[in-house]
Design a protein around this motif. Sequence first.
Motif, PDB file in Angstrom:
ATOM      1  N   LEU A 171      42.292  31.779  48.795  1.00 34.89           N
ATOM      2  CA  LEU A 171      41.950  32.685  47.692  1.00 34.89           C
ATOM      3  C   LEU A 171      43.175  33.488  47.272  1.00 34.89           C
ATOM      4  CD1 LEU A 171      38.462  34.040  48.864  1.00 34.89           C
ATOM      5  CD2 LEU A 171      38.907  32.539  46.920  1.00 34.89           C
ATOM      6  N   GLY A 172      43.895  34.007  48.252  1.00 34.70           N
ATOM      7  CA  GLY A 172      45.069  34.807  47.944  1.00 34.70           C
ATOM      8  C   GLY A 172      46.123  34.031  47.181  1.00 34.70           C
ATOM      9  N   GLU A 173      46.303  32.771  47.530  1.00 26.17           N
ATOM     10  CA  GLU A 173      47.279  31.937  46.834  1.00 26.17           C
ATOM     11  C   GLU A 173      46.900  31.733  45.376  1.00 26.17           C
ATOM     12  OE1 GLU A 173      47.484  28.370  49.102  1.00 26.17           O
ATOM     13  OE2 GLU A 173      48.439  29.337  50.848  1.00 26.17           O
ATOM     14  N   THR A 174      45.597  31.543  45.111  1.00 25.86           N
ATOM     15  CA  THR A 174      45.172  31.357  43.711  1.00 25.86           C
ATOM     16  C   THR A 174      45.401  32.626  42.906  1.00 25.86           C
ATOM     17  OG1 THR A 174      42.844  32.043  44.025  1.00 25.86           O
ATOM     18  CG2 THR A 174      43.388  29.730  44.440  1.00 25.86           C
ATOM     19  N   TYR A 175      45.159  33.798  43.512  1.00 22.61           N
ATOM     20  CA  TYR A 175      45.376  35.056  42.796  1.00 22.61           C
ATOM     21  C   TYR A 175      46.856  35.237  42.476  1.00 22.61           C
ATOM     22  CZ  TYR A 175      40.625  36.304  44.368  1.00 22.61           C
ATOM     23  OH  TYR A 175      39.275  36.320  44.594  1.00 22.61           O
ATOM     24  N   GLN A 176      47.718  34.916  43.429  1.00 25.37           N
ATOM     25  CA  GLN A 176      49.153  35.061  43.215  1.00 25.37           C
ATOM     26  C   GLN A 176      49.645  34.125  42.109  1.00 25.37           C
ATOM     27  OE1 GLN A 176      50.056  38.197  45.217  1.00 25.37           O
ATOM     28  NE2 GLN A 176      51.797  36.956  44.637  1.00 25.37           N
ATOM     29  N   THR A 177      49.190  32.880  42.173  1.00 22.88           N
ATOM     30  CA  THR A 177      49.612  31.907  41.168  1.00 22.88           C
ATOM     31  C   THR A 177      49.154  32.331  39.780  1.00 22.88           C
ATOM     32  OG1 THR A 177      49.508  30.115  42.794  1.00 22.88           O
ATOM     33  CG2 THR A 177      49.471  29.488  40.473  1.00 22.88           C
ATOM     34  N   ALA A 178      47.893  32.794  39.681  1.00 29.15           N
ATOM     35  CA  ALA A 178      47.357  33.227  38.391  1.00 29.15           C
ATOM     36  C   ALA A 178      48.109  34.444  37.868  1.00 29.15           C
ATOM     37  CB  ALA A 178      45.869  33.538  38.525  1.00 29.15           C
ATOM     38  N   LEU A 210      38.639  41.561  42.628  1.00 24.61           N
ATOM     39  CA  LEU A 210      38.904  40.132  42.473  1.00 24.61           C
ATOM     40  C   LEU A 210      37.896  39.249  43.205  1.00 24.61           C
ATOM     41  CD1 LEU A 210      42.811  40.067  42.742  1.00 24.61           C
ATOM     42  CD2 LEU A 210      41.372  40.188  40.691  1.00 24.61           C
ATOM     43  N   THR A 211      37.171  39.798  44.165  1.00 23.77           N
ATOM     44  CA  THR A 211      36.151  38.993  44.845  1.00 23.77           C
ATOM     45  C   THR A 211      34.743  39.266  44.338  1.00 23.77           C
ATOM     46  OG1 THR A 211      36.130  40.624  46.650  1.00 23.77           O
ATOM     47  CG2 THR A 211      37.454  38.635  46.960  1.00 23.77           C
ATOM     48  N   ARG A 212      34.570  40.386  43.632  1.00 25.57           N
ATOM     49  CA  ARG A 212      33.243  40.658  43.072  1.00 25.57           C
ATOM     50  C   ARG A 212      32.755  39.540  42.145  1.00 25.57           C
ATOM     51  NH1 ARG A 212      31.486  43.586  37.666  1.00 25.57           N
ATOM     52  NH2 ARG A 212      29.606  42.358  37.596  1.00 25.57           N
ATOM     53  N   PRO A 213      33.610  38.977  41.248  1.00 26.82           N
ATOM     54  CA  PRO A 213      33.139  37.875  40.403  1.00 26.82           C
ATOM     55  C   PRO A 213      32.637  36.683  41.221  1.00 26.82           C
ATOM     56  CG  PRO A 213      35.189  38.753  39.536  1.00 26.82           C
ATOM     57  CD  PRO A 213      34.984  39.389  40.878  1.00 26.82           C
ATOM     58  N   ILE A 233      42.687  36.450  36.419  1.00 29.56           N
ATOM     59  CA  ILE A 233      43.305  36.261  37.732  1.00 29.56           C
ATOM     60  C   ILE A 233      42.405  35.428  38.639  1.00 29.56           C
ATOM     61  CG2 ILE A 233      44.253  37.481  39.753  1.00 29.56           C
ATOM     62  CD1 ILE A 233      44.593  39.954  37.936  1.00 29.56           C
ATOM     63  N   THR A 234      41.106  35.392  38.365  1.00 27.13           N
ATOM     64  CA  THR A 234      40.145  34.796  39.291  1.00 27.13           C
ATOM     65  C   THR A 234      39.775  33.348  38.981  1.00 27.13           C
ATOM     66  OG1 THR A 234      38.139  35.437  38.044  1.00 27.13           O
ATOM     67  CG2 THR A 234      39.098  37.087  39.514  1.00 27.13           C
ATOM     68  N   LYS A 235      40.252  32.804  37.883  1.00 25.63           N
ATOM     69  CA  LYS A 235      39.764  31.489  37.440  1.00 25.63           C
ATOM     70  C   LYS A 235      39.802  30.430  38.545  1.00 25.63           C
ATOM     71  CE  LYS A 235      40.636  27.596  34.389  1.00 25.63           C
ATOM     72  NZ  LYS A 235      41.601  26.946  33.494  1.00 25.63           N
ATOM     73  N   ASP A 236      40.954  30.224  39.163  1.00 23.67           N
ATOM     74  CA  ASP A 236      41.087  29.164  40.159  1.00 23.67           C
ATOM     75  C   ASP A 236      40.464  29.537  41.496  1.00 23.67           C
ATOM     76  OD1 ASP A 236      42.395  27.638  38.279  1.00 23.67           O
ATOM     77  OD2 ASP A 236      44.394  28.298  38.895  1.00 23.67           O
ATOM     78  N   ALA A 237      40.214  30.829  41.714  1.00 19.76           N
ATOM     79  CA  ALA A 237      39.579  31.248  42.967  1.00 19.76           C
ATOM     80  C   ALA A 237      38.141  30.744  43.058  1.00 19.76           C
ATOM     81  CB  ALA A 237      39.616  32.771  43.087  1.00 19.76           C
TER      82      ALA A 237
END
Length: 543
Positions: free
Chosen positions: A260-267, A337-340, A364-368
Amino acid sequence: MNVVTDSLKSGSALADDYINHYARVQDLYGADFREDAAWSGRAEWLDASEETRIDRKALVACLRRYNNKHNDHQEVHNSLDLLEQAGTLAVVGGQQSGLFTGSLLVVYKALTIVLAAKEAAERLKRPVVPVFWIAGEDHDWDEVNHTYVMTPELQVAKIKMDAAPGPRGPVSQIEVSNERWKRSLDHLASLLPDSVNKPEIMDLLHQTAEASGNLSDAFAKLLGRLFGESGLILLDSADPALRRLEIPVFERMVKQNDELGETYQTAADRITGLGYPLQAEVAADGANLFYIYEGNRLLLYKHDDVFADRKGIVSFTKEQLETELANHPERFSNNVLTRPLMQDSLLPVLCTVLGQGEISYWAITKDAFAVLGLQMPILLPRMSFTLVSGTVRKQMNQFGLTFQDVQHRFGEARQSWLNAQAHLHIEPRFEETRAAFERLYDPLIGELGTIQSGLLPLGEKNKSKILEQIAYLERKTKEALEKRHEAALRQWDHIAVSLFPNGKPQERVYNIFYYINRYGFGWLQDVIGSCTRYTAEHQIIEM
C-alpha cells in the motif's frame, strides 16, 4: 425560488481539471463520472465482487442499531431493508461531525448524496441507497468545534465549543458536558435574529444537545432531522460495533502495508510530476493507520517491520499489531488514505461524493485499491450552491453587479462606484499629483546636492514626508466620502458578507440554521425539489 448556474472559483487545480478537463488527469482516476458506461461498468463490477466485502446482513444490523438511535425514520429503515438485499448499491459521502452540522457544504454534500442515489437508481433501474459516512474517528477538534453566522451588524460571528482538557482522541469519544452545550447554544441564540422559526430551531438544538454526549451524536441527530425523510443512512466511522466488522480489512492493511505504501508513494510522485500539489501527506515510512493509546490517536510509521508513532509511545512488530487488532479493534483507526479502502470494503459503493480537496487526495489512492482486490469507485463532485436573498439581489441590481463582479472584482467595483459619487476620480487625481510633485522636486534635489552633499539626503527625507502627507490626505478624502455615502456602502458590505464572508465562498462559512431561521425548515426541501438533476456546475439559488 430561481436557480441559475455560474462559476465559482476553484480551490484545487487538480480537482478543477478532474471536473472540467478530465482528459488531462484521467490516468490518476478510475472513470469519468459523466460517462454512462462508467456507471454500468461499476455496477457490474460490484455484482461480481460481492463476496469480497463485509457481509451485508452483519453490516446492516450494525447500521440499523446506530440509525435507530440517531436517525429513526421509516424512510431510513426502508433504505436499510434495501441495502440488506444483494444487488442494492450505495452512493456514499462523508464529513467530519461539525458543531450544529458545521458549514453549509456539509448539508450540500448530504443533499448531493440523496439526489445522486435517486438519479442512479433511475439510470440503472435498480435500488441505490444514500449513505453518509460521519468521520467520527477524526481527532482534529479545532476543525469541528465551531461554526459561523452573520449578525445584523454584518459581522461574521464565530460560535465555538471548547473541549475539556484531556487527550485528543476521536471526536466521537470526546465527551461534551451540559455546561459546554449550554454556552454554545446561548451564544447562537444571542446571534440569531428573532424570527418565527427561531423558537423551533433552539428547541431542536436543545433537545439534540440533551440527548448527545458528544459532537458526533448531535451531528447525526441533526442530519437525521434534515435528511432522514429522504432515506439517508448514517454511519459513524468510530462506532465500536462497526470496528469489529472491520477487523479482516485492517488485517489486510497490516499484512500488505508495504505494498500500500509503495502505491501511495508512486501516485504522489506522479501527481507532483504533473505539477499538482499534494493534498495529503505521503510519508515514505507511513503506515497510514492510527492507534488509540490512552485516549490519544497516534499515527503509526514503520521501520524494519516495526510499527510505532514518531515519539515512540507505542511500538509493535507486525505480529504484535495483528494480535492487538484481534483483541482490541476499537484501538485502530484509518487515516485519510486508508479510509477510502475501508469504505469500499464495507459498502457496495457505486460512487462517492467528494469535495474538491477530497477529489485531489483520492488521486493518491487509485492503485492502492487493487492491493486489496478493490477498484476505485466513481468520484462524484459535491454539488455547490450560493444562496442569494431578494434583498441582496436587489442591491446587486442597483449597483450593476454580477456574481462574478462580487467574486473577483468587488473591491475595485466598490471604489469605482464611490469615486463616481463625488464626480472625482480620487485615486487617479492623487496619483497625478504625486507624479507632478516628483517630476518637479527630483531635479531640485539633484541641484541642491551640487551645492552641498548633505542637502541631498535632507531633500530625499523631505520628499518622503511630503508624499506621506499626500497619502494621508488621500486616505482622509476617502474616509470623508465613505462617511457621506455610509448607507449605500453598508449595502455593498451586505452583498460581500452575504456571498463571500471573509473572502470565502458562502458555503464554506455559514451554518444552515442561520438560513433556516430566516426561511424555515421547508426551504431545504424546496432546494431539493428545485434540483431535478445532478450537476457539477455551481448553482446560484435566488431566494
